[in-house]
Design an enzyme around this catalytic site. Structure first.
Site, PDB file in Angstrom:
ATOM      1  N   ARG A 176     -11.551  -3.309  -0.818  1.00  8.55           N
ATOM      2  CA  ARG A 176     -10.344  -4.091  -1.120  1.00  8.55           C
ATOM      3  C   ARG A 176     -10.409  -5.375  -0.303  1.00  8.55           C
ATOM      4  NH1 ARG A 176      -5.369   0.106  -0.953  1.00  8.55           N
ATOM      5  NH2 ARG A 176      -4.242  -1.569  -1.986  1.00  8.55           N
ATOM      6  N   PRO A 177     -11.091  -6.377  -0.849  1.00  3.12           N
ATOM      7  CA  PRO A 177     -11.274  -7.622  -0.101  1.00  3.12           C
ATOM      8  C   PRO A 177      -9.957  -8.366   0.090  1.00  3.12           C
ATOM      9  CG  PRO A 177     -12.081  -7.849  -2.360  1.00  3.12           C
ATOM     10  CD  PRO A 177     -11.684  -6.412  -2.193  1.00  3.12           C
ATOM     11  N   ILE A 178      -9.951  -9.314   1.066  1.00  3.72           N
ATOM     12  CA  ILE A 178      -8.764 -10.154   1.266  1.00  3.72           C
ATOM     13  C   ILE A 178      -9.127 -11.638   1.128  1.00  3.72           C
ATOM     14  CG2 ILE A 178      -7.449  -8.501   2.659  1.00  3.72           C
ATOM     15  CD1 ILE A 178      -8.363 -10.145   5.147  1.00  3.72           C
ATOM     16  N   ASP A 179     -10.197 -11.888   0.362  1.00  8.86           N
ATOM     17  CA  ASP A 179     -10.662 -13.270   0.202  1.00  8.86           C
ATOM     18  C   ASP A 179      -9.582 -14.184  -0.378  1.00  8.86           C
ATOM     19  OD1 ASP A 179     -11.132 -11.471  -2.000  1.00  8.86           O
ATOM     20  OD2 ASP A 179     -12.163 -13.089  -3.044  1.00  8.86           O
ATOM     21  N   LEU A 180      -8.789 -13.659  -1.327  1.00 13.42           N
ATOM     22  CA  LEU A 180      -7.758 -14.506  -1.951  1.00 13.42           C
ATOM     23  C   LEU A 180      -6.668 -14.859  -0.948  1.00 13.42           C
ATOM     24  CD1 LEU A 180      -7.393 -12.623  -5.372  1.00 13.42           C
ATOM     25  CD2 LEU A 180      -8.676 -14.716  -4.897  1.00 13.42           C
ATOM     26  N   ARG A 232       2.657   8.803   3.820  1.00 13.81           N
ATOM     27  CA  ARG A 232       2.597   7.339   3.802  1.00 13.81           C
ATOM     28  C   ARG A 232       3.566   6.761   2.770  1.00 13.81           C
ATOM     29  NH1 ARG A 232      -2.241   5.216   1.881  1.00 13.81           N
ATOM     30  NH2 ARG A 232      -0.973   3.362   2.095  1.00 13.81           N
ATOM     31  N   ARG A 262      -3.471  -0.822   5.100  1.00 19.86           N
ATOM     32  CA  ARG A 262      -4.018  -2.071   4.587  1.00 19.86           C
ATOM     33  C   ARG A 262      -2.947  -3.165   4.534  1.00 19.86           C
ATOM     34  NH1 ARG A 262      -7.528  -4.903   1.181  1.00 19.86           N
ATOM     35  NH2 ARG A 262      -6.258  -6.259  -0.078  1.00 19.86           N
ATOM     36  N   ASP A 301      -0.966   2.678  -9.626  1.00 19.95           N
ATOM     37  CA  ASP A 301      -0.415   3.706  -8.731  1.00 19.95           C
ATOM     38  C   ASP A 301       0.158   4.902  -9.489  1.00 19.95           C
ATOM     39  OD1 ASP A 301      -1.097   2.022  -6.707  1.00 19.95           O
ATOM     40  OD2 ASP A 301       0.940   1.501  -6.105  1.00 19.95           O
TER      41      ASP A 301
HETATM   42  C1  UD1 Z   1      -0.637  -3.553  -4.065  1.00 21.38           C
HETATM   43  C2  UD1 Z   1       0.096  -2.261  -3.780  1.00 21.38           C
HETATM   44  C3  UD1 Z   1      -0.733  -1.076  -4.245  1.00 21.38           C
HETATM   45  C4  UD1 Z   1      -1.134  -1.255  -5.706  1.00 21.38           C
HETATM   46  C5  UD1 Z   1      -1.759  -2.624  -5.949  1.00 21.38           C
HETATM   47  C6  UD1 Z   1      -2.036  -2.930  -7.415  1.00 21.38           C
HETATM   48  C7  UD1 Z   1       1.388  -2.767  -1.802  1.00 21.38           C
HETATM   49  C8  UD1 Z   1       1.634  -2.494  -0.355  1.00 21.38           C
HETATM   50  N1  UD1 Z   1       0.333  -2.135  -2.361  1.00 21.38           N
HETATM   51  O1  UD1 Z   1      -1.843  -3.501  -3.304  1.00 21.38           O
HETATM   52  O2  UD1 Z   1       0.038   0.107  -4.083  1.00 21.38           O
HETATM   53  O3  UD1 Z   1      -2.058  -0.255  -6.045  1.00 21.38           O
HETATM   54  O4  UD1 Z   1      -0.898  -3.664  -5.451  1.00 21.38           O
HETATM   55  O5  UD1 Z   1      -0.867  -2.856  -8.153  1.00 21.38           O
HETATM   56  O6  UD1 Z   1       2.147  -3.457  -2.446  1.00 21.38           O
HETATM   57  N2  UD1 Z   1      -8.366  -8.337  -4.741  1.00 21.38           N
HETATM   58  C9  UD1 Z   1      -9.428  -9.167  -4.416  1.00 21.38           C
HETATM   59  N3  UD1 Z   1      -9.265 -10.053  -3.375  1.00 21.38           N
HETATM   60  C10 UD1 Z   1      -8.111 -10.154  -2.675  1.00 21.38           C
HETATM   61  C11 UD1 Z   1      -7.033  -9.305  -3.021  1.00 21.38           C
HETATM   62  C12 UD1 Z   1      -7.185  -8.402  -4.070  1.00 21.38           C
HETATM   63  O7  UD1 Z   1     -10.486  -9.098  -5.026  1.00 21.38           O
HETATM   64  O8  UD1 Z   1      -8.027 -10.994  -1.751  1.00 21.38           O
HETATM   65  C13 UD1 Z   1      -8.513  -7.343  -5.853  1.00 21.38           C
HETATM   66  C14 UD1 Z   1      -8.432  -5.908  -5.348  1.00 21.38           C
HETATM   67  O9  UD1 Z   1      -9.664  -5.442  -4.857  1.00 21.38           O
HETATM   68  C15 UD1 Z   1      -7.972  -5.172  -6.597  1.00 21.38           C
HETATM   69  C16 UD1 Z   1      -7.078  -6.204  -7.300  1.00 21.38           C
HETATM   70  O10 UD1 Z   1      -7.406  -7.452  -6.719  1.00 21.38           O
HETATM   71  O11 UD1 Z   1      -9.071  -4.882  -7.419  1.00 21.38           O
HETATM   72  C17 UD1 Z   1      -5.594  -5.952  -7.150  1.00 21.38           C
HETATM   73  O12 UD1 Z   1      -5.275  -5.857  -5.776  1.00 21.38           O
HETATM   74  P1  UD1 Z   1      -3.863  -6.322  -5.185  1.00 21.38           P
HETATM   75  O13 UD1 Z   1      -2.925  -6.651  -6.304  1.00 21.38           O
HETATM   76  O14 UD1 Z   1      -4.106  -7.348  -4.145  1.00 21.38           O
HETATM   77  O15 UD1 Z   1      -3.375  -4.979  -4.486  1.00 21.38           O
HETATM   78  P2  UD1 Z   1      -2.718  -4.825  -3.088  1.00 21.38           P
HETATM   79  O16 UD1 Z   1      -1.778  -5.959  -2.815  1.00 21.38           O
HETATM   80  O17 UD1 Z   1      -3.755  -4.498  -2.087  1.00 21.38           O
END
Ligand code: UD1
Length: 424
Positions: free
Chosen positions: A121-125, A401, A92, A308
């Site tokens: 795990r959306p990437i909208d933000l 991983r 991801r 984590d």
């Molecule tokens: C990172 C870590 C991961 C950890 C997570 C939370 C890395 C490579 N991975 O993942 O190990 O579990 O932080 O500490 O650093 N969200 C949205 N929209 C978005 C982005 C996120 O809704 O565009 C939500 C996610 O679904 C989730 C929350 O925000 O519920 C936190 O996600 P995020 O902090 O973005 O986690 P990652 O960066 O994916």
């Protein structure tokens, strides 16, 4: 099929140095693309996610070579701006390359990272922030095309939640955007601080990392190659602390900052383990009597309890004398280790985001279990060390991983654990 075999019930003792942080090194490798120079990433763990990031850089036209514990990355000759779908699917965090490639090449093409093991795990933000910086984004047939990188402009971006990945993607892209970018409600994780230090070593102007407001003064062509040592992996450290808490004994863990682990050590202490900071990057844990348990763990963004570390600490608490309660607030599907822990005799009930870890009657018992995700794999190892009899653990691709040397490190602490690799 490769398996890890654990003969449980042995107390642990000794000292181990924890690997470099996976979650630091992945955005840092993405950042090397922006440098257009040669970067040396010191203390880079040997992980399959790191291999995936290296493959992405090579696909883009860069060179990556390992020199012992370090990775040397040369991105002077980047000639492509697209990430192949199979590399996007493997990890991801590939999405982290989006901001960096857009900043470097003016355009970036990738696919949506697939629905992952932890739930949607959306990437909208990430995408709305890149738009604010001036990027155009087209989504068609699962492919994402970001354009307009040559005209990126700094902007004020307020995140609706402090996403780690979105904060990192914005920091990367903002380095190449003319003018000032301010990220509000930014994530505060230590890995964000490490990325900012790396970017500064590359010549970027960044302030406020580690607080919820990060300010980046960007500009094209201002960055260069650099050398940087990644921080220790706090989640690997939490795994080894949990291993000692589960199996009993006394061990020192070197290379991770105690302050970054305060939420985890706080819970383990409340559950009955003795933990001391024995240096600026060292912790000692001792657990002589059975764990008491009786704790409430609620995952939240840093400095709260890290999602984590939830699986590994849960595994340790299966061996406690009183029940504990977990509330997983970050991801929808982060209890996949629970069914496997139940197979080992654990009494865990889950409803939505809440898990009640009861008292394991007659203690954990070794059996055949499978890792379904990375930290769930760590949790099963922890449980196996505190279980009676042999455990056979499969699903090791998940573990590879994020853990560079899990069996070796635990064996150096006296555990009876071995990796059996099938050559076929
Ligand atoms: C990172 C870590 C991961 C950890 C997570 C939370 C890395 C490579 N991975 O993942 O190990 O579990 O932080 O500490 O650093 N969200 C949205 N929209 C978005 C982005 C996120 O809704 O565009 C939500 C996610 O679904 C989730 C929350 O925000 O519920 C936190 O996600 P995020 O902090 O973005 O986690 P990652 O960066 O994916």
């Amino acid at each position: 099929m490769s398996v890890i075999l654990v003969e449980g019930g042995k107390r642990l003792s000794g000292a181990v140095t924890v690997q470099g942080a996976k979650n630091s090194v992945l955005p840092i490798l993405a950042a090397t693309v922006l440098s257009g120079g040669v970067c040396c990433v010191k203390g880079c763990p040997d992980l399959s996610d790191v291999d995936t990031a290296a493959q992405i850089i090579r696909h883009l036209g860069g060179e990556v070579r390992r020199e012992g514990a370090d990775l040397v990355v040369d991105t002077r000759c980047i000639s492509r701006c697209e990430i192949p779908e199979e590399l996007m699917r493997q990890m991801r965090s590939s999405v982290m390359f989006l901001g960096a490639i857009l900043g470097r090449c003016g355009e970036a093409v990738c696919s949506q990272p697939g629905g992952c093991e932890l739930g949607p795990r959306p990437i909208d933000l990430h995408l709305s922030a890149l738009r604010k910086l001036g990027a155009g984004i087209e989504q068609r047939g699962g492919r994402l095309r970001c354009t307009g990188g040559a005209a990126l402009r700094g902007a004020e971006i307020t995140l609706t939640l402090p996403s780690v990945g979105a904060t990192e993607n914005i920091m990367l892209c903002a380095c190449a955007a003319e003018g000032v970018t301010v990220i509000r409600n930014a994530a505060r994780e230590p890995e964000i601080v490490d990325l900012a230090r790396f970017l500064r070593a590359m010549g970027a102007r960044i302030q406020g990392e580690g607080s919820s407001t990060v300010r980046i003064e960007g500009g094209r062509g201002t960055l260069r190659g650099c050398e940087h040592r990644v921080i220790g992996d706090r989640i690997v450290c939490a795994t080894y602390l949990s291993a000692v808490a589960c199996a009993g004994g006394e061990a020192s863990l070197i290379g991770a900052e105690p302050e970054q682990l305060a939420a985890v050590t706080g819970v383990l202490r409340d559950a009955g383990a003795e933990i001391l900071a024995t240096g600026p990057d060292a912790l000692t844990i001792r657990r002589d009597r059975p764990l008491e348990g009786g704790v409430v763990v609620r995952t939240s963004p840093y400095p709260g309890f890290p999602t984590d570390a939830q699986p590994v600490v849960m595994a340790a608490l299966c061996n406690a004398r009183r029940s504990s309660l977990f509330v997983e607030t970050m991801f929808e599907n982060r209890y996949r280790h629970v069914d496997e822990l139940r197979r080992m005799g654990a009494d865990i009930r889950v409803e939505d985001r809440v898990a009640v870890v009861g008292v394991t009657e007659n203690g954990l018992r070794g059996t055949a279990v499978t890792a379904h995700d990375l930290r769930g794999g760590g949790a099963l190892c922890v449980a196996a060390l505190g279980a009676e009899g042999p455990t056979i653990l499969t699903g090791l691709s998940h573990i590879r991983r994020g853990y560079a040397s899990l069996p070796e490190d635990l064996r150096s602490l006296g555990a009876d654990i071995a990796l059996h690799t099938d050559q076929n």
